[in-house]
Write a protein that holds these residues in place. Structure first.
Motif, PDB file in Angstrom:
ATOM      1  N   ALA A 157       0.671  -1.161  -0.012  1.00  0.00           N
ATOM      2  CA  ALA A 157      -0.032  -0.003   0.059  1.00  0.00           C
ATOM      3  C   ALA A 157       0.871   1.236   0.121  1.00  0.00           C
ATOM      4  O   ALA A 157       0.688   2.200  -0.714  1.00  0.00           O
ATOM      5  N   PRO A 178      -2.841  -2.991   7.138  1.00  0.00           N
ATOM      6  CA  PRO A 178      -3.815  -1.574   7.148  1.00  0.00           C
ATOM      7  C   PRO A 178      -5.115  -1.648   7.648  1.00  0.00           C
ATOM      8  O   PRO A 178      -5.812  -2.630   7.521  1.00  0.00           O
ATOM      9  N   PRO A 179      -5.895  -0.496   7.963  1.00  0.00           N
ATOM     10  CA  PRO A 179      -5.309   0.931   8.006  1.00  0.00           C
ATOM     11  C   PRO A 179      -4.207   1.009   9.250  1.00  0.00           C
ATOM     12  O   PRO A 179      -3.058   1.718   9.193  1.00  0.00           O
ATOM     13  N   THR A 262      -3.686   5.228   6.749  1.00  0.00           N
ATOM     14  CA  THR A 262      -4.859   5.817   6.454  1.00  0.00           C
ATOM     15  C   THR A 262      -4.569   6.722   5.115  1.00  0.00           C
ATOM     16  O   THR A 262      -5.437   6.776   4.200  1.00  0.00           O
ATOM     17  N   LEU A 265      -3.830   4.788   1.995  1.00  0.00           N
ATOM     18  CA  LEU A 265      -5.162   4.068   1.134  1.00  0.00           C
ATOM     19  C   LEU A 265      -6.076   5.284   0.624  1.00  0.00           C
ATOM     20  O   LEU A 265      -6.400   4.936  -0.555  1.00  0.00           O
ATOM     21  N   VAL A 274      -9.433  -6.608  -1.483  1.00  0.00           N
ATOM     22  CA  VAL A 274      -9.198  -6.619  -0.190  1.00  0.00           C
ATOM     23  C   VAL A 274      -9.859  -8.061   0.227  1.00  0.00           C
ATOM     24  O   VAL A 274     -10.990  -8.302   0.289  1.00  0.00           O
ATOM     25  N   SER A 288      -9.496  -4.228  10.432  1.00  0.00           N
ATOM     26  CA  SER A 288      -8.599  -4.014   9.112  1.00  0.00           C
ATOM     27  C   SER A 288      -9.266  -3.966   7.858  1.00  0.00           C
ATOM     28  O   SER A 288      -9.599  -2.759   7.444  1.00  0.00           O
ATOM     29  N   SER A 292     -10.118  -0.671   5.652  1.00  0.00           N
ATOM     30  CA  SER A 292      -9.268  -0.390   4.360  1.00  0.00           C
ATOM     31  C   SER A 292     -10.282  -0.170   3.151  1.00  0.00           C
ATOM     32  O   SER A 292     -10.018   0.795   2.404  1.00  0.00           O
ATOM     33  N   SER A 299     -12.413  -0.331  -4.371  1.00  0.00           N
ATOM     34  CA  SER A 299     -12.294  -1.380  -3.608  1.00  0.00           C
ATOM     35  C   SER A 299     -13.173  -2.419  -3.794  1.00  0.00           C
ATOM     36  O   SER A 299     -14.405  -2.076  -3.999  1.00  0.00           O
TER      37      SER A 299
END
Length: 329
Positions: A157, A178-179, A262, A265, A274, A288, A292, A299
């Motif tokens: 990322a 992440p985040p 953060t 992303l 994801v 998580s 994200s 996404s």
């Protein structure tokens, strides 16, 4: 139902202790290298301390990063980023699968891990991402898909956000950190610092046994009732971990737990898949993957019932099919 048993609750394991012969073998590995005369010579040293210049790149701060590069140079590249405290070897199932589909596959060992230099500094996400960029630029990879697992998800990322302009086509985050893993006022659902302090304490006290317990239990979900543990998977995880440097792994705990992704992303514009298991005992899913996915602009989120943190290994066929579908779309 999502289960969020933290990594501080490492179950005690009855797995056999590390075999003395395995340790003797690991520390006496003989590396074959070519001399200036073309004759081979033997040197007793860890492979991590000796890299082939044809399969490594030297970063701006003098660190040698080992990488694998398989498949046609003209094919679309897929770049894999491994988890803590492993190496590029952890991606071999995926790399073999995709090279068989005609893709070019690349994976590197993070600094201090695997066969890359065991340096004393730079064990943080900024350096990790810059090292990945050095490999990408050295190989001149374009239109690439970047796939990161766990800590490698954070690395991927940050790479895409800070270095990937005009080079990245898509991103995949699998069981990724992440985040932010650490519990803070802004991230109340995270894990308390005591969890990560406990990991550091166990590593410093004896990482060989710690790694064996970690792989035997929560990483692959082998501590769950009815789970059938695989000695081959456990020992391969242990082997990869012990190849790297203890200092890099110790500092890496701070890198994967306290780095806030953060803003990374938010800045990523490429399509991102994801993937996460809802029985992930290492990176709890609730704090998580869904978070994200909300921060990312484009996404697709998929959560798998009952799957563990190491699902790329335990359920490789499922994950490979998901990756292929996303990449080929």
């Amino acid at each position: 139902m999502v289960r969020n048993k933290s990594i501080s609750q490492l179950a005690s394991t009855s797995r056999r202790k590390v075999l003395a012969s395995a340790l003797i073998y690991a520390t006496s590995l003989t590396v074959r290298s070519s001399s200036a005369t073309g004759k081979e010579k033997d040197s007793s040293t860890f492979p991590a301390q000796r890299t082939d210049p044809m399969t490594s790149v030297t970063t701006k701060d003098g660190v040698q990063i080992f990488y694998k590069d398989w498949g046609p140079k003209s094919a679309q590249p897929i770049v894999f980023h491994h988890g803590w405290p492993l190496s590029s070897d952890d991606w071999e199932t995926q790399m073999l699968f995709f090279v068989g589909k005609g893709y070019r596959v690349i994976a590197h060992d993070r600094r201090g891990h695997g066969r890359s230099s065991q340096v004393s500094d730079g064990h943080d996400m900024d350096h990790y991402a810059a090292d990945a960029a050095a490999v990408v630029e050295h190989l001149d990879l374009r239109n690439a898909i970047h796939v990161g697992h766990s800590t490698g998800g954070g690395q991927a990322a940050r790479y895409v956000a800070r270095h990937g302009k005009d080079r990245v086509a898509k991103l995949v985050l699998i069981s990724a950190v992440p985040p932010l893993m650490l519990k803070t006022e802004a991230n109340p659902g995270g894990l308390p610092i005591e969890v990560f302090d406990g990991l550091r304490k166990q590593l410093a006290a004896g990482r060989s046994q710690f790694y064996l317990d970690f792989a035997s239990g929560p990483f692959y979900g082998f501590n769950r009732p009815g789970a059938k543990a695989s000695d081959a998977i456990i020992w391969n995880w242990w082997r990869q971990g012990m190849m790297g440097g203890a200092n890099a792994h110790y500092d890496g705990i701070k890198a994967f737990s306290e780095t806030d992704f953060t803003e990374d992303l938010k800045s990523i514009t490429v399509p991102t898949l994801v993937l996460h298991g809802d029985d992930d005992q290492i990176v709890p899913v609730a704090d998580s993957a869904p978070l994200s996915a909300k921060l990312l602009k484009r996404s697709t989120l998929k959560i798998y019932e009952g799957l563990p943190h190491g699902m790329c290994t335990t359920h490789a066929d499922l994950i490979n099919a998901e990756l292929l579908s996303f990449i080929a779309a």
